[in-house]
Scaffold this motif. Structure first.
Motif, PDB file in Angstrom:
ATOM      1  N   LEU A 233      12.442  -6.598  -1.141  1.00  0.00           N
ATOM      2  CA  LEU A 233      11.032  -6.212  -1.306  1.00  0.00           C
ATOM      3  C   LEU A 233      10.929  -4.968  -2.193  1.00  0.00           C
ATOM      4  CD1 LEU A 233       9.515  -6.484   2.312  1.00  0.00           C
ATOM      5  CD2 LEU A 233       8.991  -7.920   0.348  1.00  0.00           C
ATOM      6  N   ILE A 234      11.797  -4.008  -1.927  1.00  0.00           N
ATOM      7  CA  ILE A 234      11.756  -2.735  -2.658  1.00  0.00           C
ATOM      8  C   ILE A 234      12.028  -2.954  -4.148  1.00  0.00           C
ATOM      9  CG2 ILE A 234      12.866  -0.474  -2.917  1.00  0.00           C
ATOM     10  CD1 ILE A 234      13.468  -0.617   0.141  1.00  0.00           C
ATOM     11  N   TYR A 235      13.081  -3.708  -4.467  1.00  0.00           N
ATOM     12  CA  TYR A 235      13.429  -3.888  -5.880  1.00  0.00           C
ATOM     13  C   TYR A 235      12.431  -4.780  -6.618  1.00  0.00           C
ATOM     14  CZ  TYR A 235      17.560  -1.101  -5.224  1.00  0.00           C
ATOM     15  OH  TYR A 235      18.385  -0.049  -4.962  1.00  0.00           O
ATOM     16  N   ASP A 236      11.844  -5.755  -5.920  1.00  0.00           N
ATOM     17  CA  ASP A 236      10.782  -6.559  -6.543  1.00  0.00           C
ATOM     18  C   ASP A 236       9.593  -5.667  -6.897  1.00  0.00           C
ATOM     19  OD1 ASP A 236      12.357  -8.787  -6.234  1.00  0.00           O
ATOM     20  OD2 ASP A 236      11.189  -9.668  -4.576  1.00  0.00           O
ATOM     21  N   LYS A 237       9.239  -4.775  -5.958  1.00  0.00           N
ATOM     22  CA  LYS A 237       8.103  -3.871  -6.184  1.00  0.00           C
ATOM     23  C   LYS A 237       8.424  -2.879  -7.303  1.00  0.00           C
ATOM     24  CE  LYS A 237       3.977  -2.567  -5.113  1.00  0.00           C
ATOM     25  NZ  LYS A 237       2.842  -3.478  -5.260  1.00  0.00           N
ATOM     26  N   LEU A 238       9.648  -2.391  -7.340  1.00  0.00           N
ATOM     27  CA  LEU A 238      10.064  -1.458  -8.381  1.00  0.00           C
ATOM     28  C   LEU A 238       9.950  -2.106  -9.764  1.00  0.00           C
ATOM     29  CD1 LEU A 238      11.294   1.317  -9.086  1.00  0.00           C
ATOM     30  CD2 LEU A 238      13.552   0.275  -8.802  1.00  0.00           C
TER      31      LEU A 238
ATOM     32  N   LYS B  37       0.839  -1.211   0.000  1.00  0.00           N
ATOM     33  CA  LYS B  37       0.000   0.000   0.000  1.00  0.00           C
ATOM     34  C   LYS B  37       0.869   1.253   0.000  1.00  0.00           C
ATOM     35  CE  LYS B  37      -3.054  -1.098   3.324  1.00  0.00           C
ATOM     36  NZ  LYS B  37      -4.088  -0.938   4.338  1.00  0.00           N
ATOM     37  N   LEU B  38       1.867   1.276   0.897  1.00  0.00           N
ATOM     38  CA  LEU B  38       2.758   2.430   1.015  1.00  0.00           C
ATOM     39  C   LEU B  38       3.550   2.633  -0.276  1.00  0.00           C
ATOM     40  CD1 LEU B  38       3.949   4.577   2.981  1.00  0.00           C
ATOM     41  CD2 LEU B  38       5.732   2.919   3.508  1.00  0.00           C
ATOM     42  N   ALA B  39       4.079   1.550  -0.829  1.00  0.00           N
ATOM     43  CA  ALA B  39       4.899   1.628  -2.046  1.00  0.00           C
ATOM     44  C   ALA B  39       4.080   2.173  -3.220  1.00  0.00           C
ATOM     45  CB  ALA B  39       5.467   0.256  -2.376  1.00  0.00           C
ATOM     46  N   GLU B  40       2.886   1.645  -3.403  1.00  0.00           N
ATOM     47  CA  GLU B  40       2.047   2.092  -4.519  1.00  0.00           C
ATOM     48  C   GLU B  40       1.620   3.544  -4.348  1.00  0.00           C
ATOM     49  OE1 GLU B  40      -0.998  -0.954  -4.828  1.00  0.00           O
ATOM     50  OE2 GLU B  40       0.551  -2.463  -5.227  1.00  0.00           O
ATOM     51  N   LYS B  41       1.266   3.919  -3.129  1.00  0.00           N
ATOM     52  CA  LYS B  41       0.856   5.300  -2.864  1.00  0.00           C
ATOM     53  C   LYS B  41       2.024   6.246  -3.167  1.00  0.00           C
ATOM     54  CE  LYS B  41      -0.871   8.332   0.769  1.00  0.00           C
ATOM     55  NZ  LYS B  41      -1.069   8.509   2.197  1.00  0.00           N
ATOM     56  N   HIS B  42       3.211   5.886  -2.697  1.00  0.00           N
ATOM     57  CA  HIS B  42       4.366   6.752  -2.922  1.00  0.00           C
ATOM     58  C   HIS B  42       4.719   6.816  -4.416  1.00  0.00           C
ATOM     59  CE1 HIS B  42       7.763   9.165  -1.850  1.00  0.00           C
ATOM     60  NE2 HIS B  42       8.569   8.362  -2.522  1.00  0.00           N
ATOM     61  N   TRP B  43       4.662   5.690  -5.076  1.00  0.00           N
ATOM     62  CA  TRP B  43       4.971   5.643  -6.514  1.00  0.00           C
ATOM     63  C   TRP B  43       4.056   6.608  -7.276  1.00  0.00           C
ATOM     64  CZ3 TRP B  43       8.689   3.824  -9.590  1.00  0.00           C
ATOM     65  CH2 TRP B  43       8.441   3.700 -10.959  1.00  0.00           C
TER      66      TRP B  43
ATOM     67  N   GLU C  17       7.997  -4.569 -10.561  1.00  0.00           N
ATOM     68  CA  GLU C  17       6.564  -4.753 -10.830  1.00  0.00           C
ATOM     69  C   GLU C  17       5.935  -3.447 -11.325  1.00  0.00           C
ATOM     70  OE1 GLU C  17       2.710  -4.931  -7.981  1.00  0.00           O
ATOM     71  OE2 GLU C  17       4.311  -6.342  -7.429  1.00  0.00           O
ATOM     72  N   LEU C  18       6.273  -2.329 -10.700  1.00  0.00           N
ATOM     73  CA  LEU C  18       5.676  -1.043 -11.068  1.00  0.00           C
ATOM     74  C   LEU C  18       6.224  -0.500 -12.394  1.00  0.00           C
ATOM     75  CD1 LEU C  18       5.660   0.621  -7.540  1.00  0.00           C
ATOM     76  CD2 LEU C  18       3.640  -0.071  -8.846  1.00  0.00           C
ATOM     77  N   ASN C  19       7.430  -0.876 -12.751  1.00  0.00           N
ATOM     78  CA  ASN C  19       8.017  -0.408 -14.008  1.00  0.00           C
ATOM     79  C   ASN C  19       7.540  -1.205 -15.217  1.00  0.00           C
ATOM     80  OD1 ASN C  19       9.609   1.958 -13.779  1.00  0.00           O
ATOM     81  ND2 ASN C  19      11.047   0.810 -12.518  1.00  0.00           N
TER      82      ASN C  19
ATOM     83  N   LYS D 109      12.868   8.882 -10.838  1.00  0.00           N
ATOM     84  CA  LYS D 109      11.680   8.403 -10.119  1.00  0.00           C
ATOM     85  C   LYS D 109      12.028   7.130  -9.348  1.00  0.00           C
ATOM     86  CE  LYS D 109       6.791   7.362 -10.542  1.00  0.00           C
ATOM     87  NZ  LYS D 109       5.578   7.684 -11.276  1.00  0.00           N
ATOM     88  N   ASN D 110      12.772   6.235  -9.977  1.00  0.00           N
ATOM     89  CA  ASN D 110      13.176   4.983  -9.319  1.00  0.00           C
ATOM     90  C   ASN D 110      13.987   5.274  -8.063  1.00  0.00           C
ATOM     91  OD1 ASN D 110      11.938   3.696 -11.446  1.00  0.00           O
ATOM     92  ND2 ASN D 110      13.840   3.032 -12.429  1.00  0.00           N
TER      93      ASN D 110
END
Length: 158
Positions: free
Chosen positions: A148-153, A114-120, A155-157, A131-132
């Motif tokens: 966790l951070i790089y997996d999410k990054l 939730k936090l990662a997506e909101k911040h992105w 996914e979002l990219n 941005k990354n």
């Protein structure tokens, strides 16, 4: 009798520290620092600290559990930041490990995503290295694990 405004009797100081500990969970280090603002000799300070521990006003385990729950659920801190903050407060590794069990893995990951997506979505930069970097730096400061951070990054990219 009070000589100056910062002169309290031992009983008054003990009472003030009881309130200080009852108002919010405190660790030994915080109470010890507060106690040093009063002019007492070493044996009186030790006596008060012993009293507070014996009467369960200071309980490191309870403090650590409360700290973990609060910082994760309200400030969305990751485990790395929580561990570092507890170590800074001289909490033992055994107590830290036990306190981290207050966060369920499911809740931890849910809050992270939730936090990662909101911040992105709040970063105004267009997709790219800038941005990354902002994204990664923010989550590292929050104390989340790099994998966790790089997996999410990734996914979002995509």
């Amino acid at each position: 009798m009070k000589a100056e405004k910062n002169q309290f009797t031992k009983k008054e100081i003990q009472s003030k520290l009881e309130y200080y500990c009852a108002y919010q969970e405190r660790c030994y280090k915080e109470v010890e620092e507060k106690l040093y603002s009063f002019s007492l000799n070493l044996s009186e300070k030790e006596e008060i600290l012993t009293y507070l521990i014996e009467h369960n006003f200071i309980n490191e385990e309870r403090f650590a559990q409360s700290f973990v729950r609060g910082k994760h659920n309200y400030k969305f801190w990751g485990k790395n930041r929580i561990v570092n903050e507890l170590k800074f407060r001289n909490i033992s590794s055994r107590i830290i490990t036990s306190a981290l069990k207050e966060i369920s893995e499911e809740n931890y990951l849910e809050n992270f995503h939730k936090l990662a997506e909101k911040h992105w979505n709040n970063i105004t930069e267009r997709k790219g290295p800038k941005k990354n970097k902002k994204f990664v730096d923010f989550l590292l400061r929050k104390g989340y694990e790099t994998h966790l951070i790089y997996d999410k990054l990734n996914e979002l990219n995509n």
